[in-house]
Design a protein around this motif. Structure first.
Motif, PDB file in Angstrom:
ATOM      1  N   HIS A 175      75.895  12.352 -34.419  1.00 21.93           N
ATOM      2  CA  HIS A 175      76.829  11.245 -34.203  1.00 21.93           C
ATOM      3  C   HIS A 175      77.480  11.338 -32.830  1.00 21.93           C
ATOM      4  N   GLU A 176      76.634  11.481 -31.794  1.00 25.44           N
ATOM      5  CA  GLU A 176      77.042  11.559 -30.386  1.00 25.44           C
ATOM      6  C   GLU A 176      77.884  12.798 -30.071  1.00 25.44           C
ATOM      7  N   GLN A 177      77.760  13.830 -30.861  1.00 24.96           N
ATOM      8  CA  GLN A 177      78.492  15.082 -30.658  1.00 24.96           C
ATOM      9  C   GLN A 177      77.493  16.231 -30.641  1.00 24.96           C
ATOM     10  N   GLY A 178      77.886  17.339 -30.024  1.00 28.15           N
ATOM     11  CA  GLY A 178      77.111  18.571 -30.111  1.00 28.15           C
ATOM     12  C   GLY A 178      75.911  18.659 -29.186  1.00 28.15           C
ATOM     13  N   ARG A 179      75.734  17.723 -28.272  1.00 28.19           N
ATOM     14  CA  ARG A 179      74.584  17.781 -27.368  1.00 28.19           C
ATOM     15  C   ARG A 179      74.623  19.033 -26.488  1.00 28.19           C
TER      16      ARG A 179
END
Length: 187
Positions: free
Chosen positions: A173-177
């Motif tokens: 969800h657009e986190q943790g990249r």
């Protein structure tokens, strides 16, 4: 998706396990660089990073290629099917490369080849722009047999299980990249 409505990354990490650690990723990228250097010796390919997920991987691979003496002409593209979701939909182009591709050898650098819908569309677009050769360098491929017919990565650093994965460019969800390992949700 607004930050306050996203599922918490901490909750995902609590329900995930490391499936590929950083040392394994680094070794896979180094080996991939040796193979690409061999295949592109004497040329300067157009190196297209696929945003956003491909950025961490593409940067590390580019530095490994530079250390081996292979020059690259950099550009990027942004095409997505996920838009913050966990399943894909129609392809949306957010940015196309400015570098002319006609007659050029092209390397597409992306974080994952899952089923390949996005990479197939991008590869086909590069070909329609006149690219002489288009190859795919993927940090990871999923271990399954559901790929779009005719699509595969030419260079792969690691294989991941057929589960929802995130980290090292791939998002939850657009986190943790920017997590240095690759995680998979347990359920």
């Amino acid at each position: 998706m607004a930050a306050d409505t996203r599922p918490a990354l901490a909750d995902a990490l609590a329900n995930a396990e490391v499936v590929v650690d950083r040392a394994t990723i680094d070794a896979g990228i180094k080996q991939m660089a040796v193979e690409i250097h061999r295949d592109y010796a004497g040329s300067v390919p157009v190196y297209l990073t696929i945003m956003h997920g491909g950025l961490p991987f593409a940067a590390q691979l580019a530095m490994e290629l530079g250390a081996l003496g292979l020059d690259l002409e950099f550009d990027y593209l942004h095409a997505t099917r996920y838009r913050g979701q966990t399943t894909g939909s129609d392809l949306v182009w957010k940015h196309r490369p400015a570098t002319p591709l006609a007659g050029r050898r092209v390397i597409l650098a992306d974080d994952i080849l899952d089923e390949g819908h996005t990479l197939a569309a991008v590869r086909d677009w590069c070909r329609s722009e006149g690219a002489a050769d288009v190859r795919i360098a993927a940090l990871s491929t999923k271990d399954h047999d559901r790929c779009v017919p005719g699509i595969s990565a030419d260079y792969v650093a690691v294989t991941v299980p057929d589960r929802y994965v995130f980290g090292y460019g791939m998002d939850y969800h657009e986190q943790g990249r920017n997590l240095p390992d690759i995680y998979a949700l347990k359920d």
